[in-house]
Scaffold this motif. Structure first.
Motif, mmCIF file in Angstrom:
data_model
loop_
_atom_site.group_PDB
_atom_site.id
_atom_site.type_symbol
_atom_site.label_atom_id
_atom_site.label_comp_id
_atom_site.label_asym_id
_atom_site.label_seq_id
_atom_site.Cartn_x
_atom_site.Cartn_y
_atom_site.Cartn_z
ATOM 1 N N ILE A 112 0.824 -1.210 0.000
ATOM 2 C CA ILE A 112 0.000 0.000 0.000
ATOM 3 C C ILE A 112 0.862 1.267 0.000
ATOM 4 O O ILE A 112 0.583 2.225 -0.697
ATOM 5 C CB ILE A 112 -0.931 0.014 1.245
ATOM 6 N N LYS A 115 2.916 2.424 -3.591
ATOM 7 C CA LYS A 115 2.321 2.824 -4.862
ATOM 8 C C LYS A 115 1.583 4.144 -4.751
ATOM 9 O O LYS A 115 0.849 4.313 -3.797
ATOM 10 C CB LYS A 115 1.336 1.745 -5.317
ATOM 11 N N PRO A 116 1.713 5.037 -5.686
ATOM 12 C CA PRO A 116 2.545 4.974 -6.882
ATOM 13 C C PRO A 116 4.012 5.270 -6.584
ATOM 14 O O PRO A 116 4.867 5.073 -7.430
ATOM 15 C CB PRO A 116 1.953 6.072 -7.761
ATOM 16 N N CYS A 256 -6.149 3.468 6.324
ATOM 17 C CA CYS A 256 -6.607 4.785 5.880
ATOM 18 C C CYS A 256 -6.203 5.845 6.903
ATOM 19 O O CYS A 256 -6.162 5.574 8.096
ATOM 20 C CB CYS A 256 -8.117 4.788 5.706
ATOM 21 N N PHE A 257 -5.902 7.024 6.409
ATOM 22 C CA PHE A 257 -5.452 8.075 7.321
ATOM 23 C C PHE A 257 -5.938 9.437 6.867
ATOM 24 O O PHE A 257 -6.472 9.613 5.771
ATOM 25 C CB PHE A 257 -3.920 8.072 7.421
ATOM 26 N N PHE A 283 -15.713 10.632 6.807
ATOM 27 C CA PHE A 283 -14.622 10.159 5.966
ATOM 28 C C PHE A 283 -14.701 10.647 4.518
ATOM 29 O O PHE A 283 -13.693 10.948 3.902
ATOM 30 C CB PHE A 283 -14.597 8.627 6.008
ATOM 31 N N GLY B 244 -3.170 7.948 -3.671
ATOM 32 C CA GLY B 244 -3.629 6.564 -3.566
ATOM 33 C C GLY B 244 -3.312 5.839 -2.277
ATOM 34 O O GLY B 244 -3.314 4.618 -2.255
ATOM 35 N N THR B 245 -3.046 6.545 -1.184
ATOM 36 C CA THR B 245 -2.793 5.813 0.059
ATOM 37 C C THR B 245 -3.785 6.110 1.184
ATOM 38 O O THR B 245 -4.042 5.235 2.000
ATOM 39 C CB THR B 245 -1.364 6.062 0.605
ATOM 40 N N CYS B 246 -4.345 7.305 1.235
ATOM 41 C CA CYS B 246 -5.154 7.658 2.413
ATOM 42 C C CYS B 246 -6.533 7.006 2.420
ATOM 43 O O CYS B 246 -7.145 6.864 3.458
ATOM 44 C CB CYS B 246 -5.291 9.169 2.546
ATOM 45 N N GLY B 247 -7.036 6.631 1.242
ATOM 46 C CA GLY B 247 -8.306 5.913 1.158
ATOM 47 C C GLY B 247 -9.558 6.779 1.078
ATOM 48 O O GLY B 247 -10.647 6.265 0.807
#
Ligand SMILES: Cc1cc2nc3c(=O)[nH]c(=O)nc-3n(C[C@H](O)[C@H](O)[C@H](O)COP(=O)(O)OP(=O)(O)OC[C@H]3O[C@@H](n4cnc5c(N)ncnc54)[C@H](O)[C@@H]3O)c2cc1C
Ligand code: SF4
Ligand code: FES
Lengths: 348, 278
Positions: A112, A115-116, A256-257, A283, B244-247
């Motif tokens: 996770i 990328k990218p 997720c953050f 969110f 593309g990481t935090c969601g």
């Protein structure tokens, strides 16, 4: 390629070995605290801290690589302009007694956060880590790692894997750093005998037979590729989700953050990353209170589909590691096993 | 691309007031670590001191670099702070992020742009890019039509750009939800401007605006026979990282920041998307 190595460590040599390791770097292991809870935490005093290898640590590795709150950058605004500087570098750390599910989750996080492009803060910690796992001979009450292909023993991914043979540990190196440790401290170990291998195999078979729960994870993953989940299932689950975020916090693969800036004074501040949960109402909320997600019906949809449908599509593997922590924590009883059971039984 | 959350610094060179709530900020990077280039449809994460970051589309065309524009509507905390800033002050920029419009596929097409309010920002980059390329036979588009809706005459934004586009031969049709004495163009929703004669076999439609507008424009274009691979839109979602990481920007298994924000209708039809009313 590294030359795989396997050795035996007699149990009375464990503490002396850990003492050596702790001299070289920070050491994290499952420790029982004064309240009787076992948590992965830093060993301060190897002779006084109680290392507990019998119970599942309540926390996973997640917070060590993606802290609940961390500084991503410092900034200043003054006459020289608006400037950002990187946070402090991570410390070299050895993690001992990590369970198979939690290492599997870390391998998922590696993906996770690569990328990218590689996430600088995450990889700074990851590159300075050595992970020593402990295979599970006696899976805990809510575990189902066999169904998620993440235990009870592992085939790869660890630096070292320990298997408890009773009076000794069967230690295998899976990566370069693990092999280096074995070589460096070889005088603590003895070579593997045929008898050790037999016991290890026997324990492995017994461990696989000891799971309480039979969760149809791969059946659910396949079915999700073919079928929509009935709206009534989402609604039932959402109705019992109280937006506490507990599942996402304890889950080793919920990554997720959120990122926010916090001012220290008029001219300084920090950019902070903190855990967030897709189950929470804010969110996806946008300016002007637009929200593309309807929480009253779909509070848990993203959480379960992400782990079982989308990640299965992308990586060929669900991103639930069967650690069972959400089962323990969800007081509404709407953990991932509830969903899998409802969905796989649903005939429609 | 930045692998962390540390932005490059940009100076505000000029501020163009578009209407009461929208201004265009013309920026130039001063300490970029890697050369900065982008394509129309991409966005940046903009940092404003003490306010964090917001996703903002680049509204100018790549040929205007090293200057680039962010057109920003005052919608909340960060965007309001941005509106208080003056030329010469500094902001932070990460990016560019996201998939651009497939410009190469637009050669020789009849381009139809449909925008509402601030939604013209990402499309403006495409229009300016089409005009820049209009001298190049192979890449040039055939025709450009813009349908632009605003709530009221005072909310019509990008008027300088629109008059320049008109001079360069673009068919610009403006409409407002409610007119007044000063208003001589159309009154009504932007969908009412979508007439049959605007559509050819070669039409590529690019849409950006509020979700309901997107939904009705797509429905009308489809009704008029436009194919789903010829209709494009750009979606807005809550975004925190852009990479593309935090969601936060999840959309039925995709992430809008990397798989979008530009999508064709053909792509969206396979997904569960609020803008399509599914
Ligand atoms: C790809 C993309 C391109 C965009 N392009 C433009 C543009 O060209 N011009 C423009 O004016 N606006 C644009 N937006 C919308 C802009 O990002 C929001 O208006 C802005 O984030 C609002 O921030 P605020 O602090 O002023 O609002 P507030 O309401 O005070 O804060 C909103 C909160 O939601 C968070 N948030 C995250 N993503 C969004 C989002 N997409 N919309 C709203 N809030 C969000 C913010 O971080 C903040 O915490 C774009 C959004 C996206 C996703
Ligand atoms: S979803 Fe539950 S069982 Fe699966 S990894 Fe996360 S916390 Fe563990
Ligand atoms: S904005 Fe973070 S994943 Fe898209």
């Amino acid at each position: 390629m590294i030359d795989l190595q396997e050795m035996i460590l007699e149990k009375d040599r464990l503490i002396p070995l850990l003492r050596k390791l702790k001299k070289e770097s920070r050491l994290i292991a499952p420790v029982t605290n004064k309240h009787g809870d076992t948590l992965l935490s830093e060993i301060n005093n190897i002779d006084r801290d109680t290392i507990d290898l019998d119970r599942q640590p309540q926390n996973s590795l997640k917070s060590f690589f993606l802290p609940q709150q961390e500084i991503l950058a410092h900034y200043s605004v003054d006459t020289t302009g608006y400037n950002f500087t990187a946070p402090e570098a991570a410390k070299e750390t050895i993690y001992f007694g990590v369970r198979s599910c939690d290492l599997t989750a870390l391998l998922y996080m590696d993906l996770i956060f690569s990328k990218p492009a590689k996430d600088a803060s995450y990889y700074d910690r990851r590159n300075r880590s050595v992970i020593i796992t402990l295979g599970c001979n006696d899976p805990f009450a809510n575990c189902f790692c066999e169904a998620t292909n993440s235990g009870p023993y592992l085939d790869y991914g660890y630096d070292l894997q320990f298997i408890d043979l009773g009076s000794s540990y069967y230690v295998a190196a899976g990566r370069r750093k693990g092999a280096d440790l074995l070589n460096k401290w070889d005088y603590f170990f003895r070579t593997v005998e045929e008898e050790d291998q037999k016991i290890r195999y026997q324990l492995f078979l017994e461990a696989r037979g000891r799971f309480n729960r039979n969760i149809q994870v791969s059946h659910a993953c396949h079915k999700l590729q073919e079928e929509e989940v009935a709206e009534t299932i989402w609604e039932k689950l959402a109705g019992r989700c109280y937006d506490c975020g507990g599942c996402a916090y304890v889950c080793p693969t919920c990554t997720c953050f959120s990122v926010d800036d916090m001012a220290i004074d008029d001219s300084h501040g920090t950019r902070i990353r903190s855990w967030d949960a897709c189950t929470s109402s804010g969110f996806t909320r946008m300016a002007g209170n637009h929200n593309p997600t309807d929480r009253t019906r779909h509070a848990l949809k993203q959480r379960f589909l992400h782990k079982l449908k989308y990640d299965y599509q992308k990586h060929g593997k669900a991103s639930c590691t069967g650690c069972g922590r959400c089962v323990d924590i969800c007081f509404g009883g709407v953990d991932i096993t509830t969903f899998i059971e409802m969905f796989t039984r649903d005939a429609s | 691309m930045n692998t962390n959350f540390i932005p490059a610094t940009a100076v505000i060179r000029e501020i163009i007031r578009e209407n009461d709530t929208i201004s265009t900020f013309r920026l130039e990077l001063i300490n970029k670590r890697v050369p900065f280039s982008f394509r129309s449809g991409q966005f940046c994460m903009l940092s404003v001191p003490h306010c964090g970051e917001a996703a903002i589309s680049i509204s100018s065309a790549p040929n205007a670099l090293p200057l680039f524009d962010l057109s920003i509507r005052n919608a909340g905390e960060l965007t309001n702070a941005m509106h208080q800033m003056k030329a010469g002050e500094q902001v932070g920029i990460r990016g560019p992020f996201g998939t651009p419009f497939p410009m190469a596929d637009f050669a020789n097409s009849d381009m139809l742009f449909v925008a509402g309010g601030i939604g013209l920002a990402p499309l403006k980059s495409v229009i300016d890019h089409c005009l820049f390329q209009s001298g190049l036979e192979a890449d040039a588009v055939a025709n450009i039509t813009l349908l632009y809706g605003s709530r009221s005459p005072s909310e019509v934004a990008f008027t300088t750009a629109i008059s320049s586009w008109k001079e360069q031969g673009i068919d610009c049709r403006l409409t407002v939800d409610a007119g007044d004495d000063s208003w001589h163009a159309n009154v009504g929703l932007v969908t009412e401007l979508l007439q049959k004669e605007l559509i050819t076999k070669n039409t590529k439609s690019l849409i950006c605006g509020p979700p309901v507008m997107i939904r009705f424009v797509i429905a009308r274009l489809t009704e008029m026979g436009c194919a789903s691979h010829d209709i494009f839109t750009t979606l807005e979602r809550h975004m925190k990282c852009g990479m593309g990481t935090c969601g936060h920007c999840h959309l039925d298994g995709k992430l809008v920041c990397v798989d979008g924000p530009v999508f064709s209708l053909e792509q969206l039809q396979t997904m569960d998307v609020m803008e399509l009313g599914t």
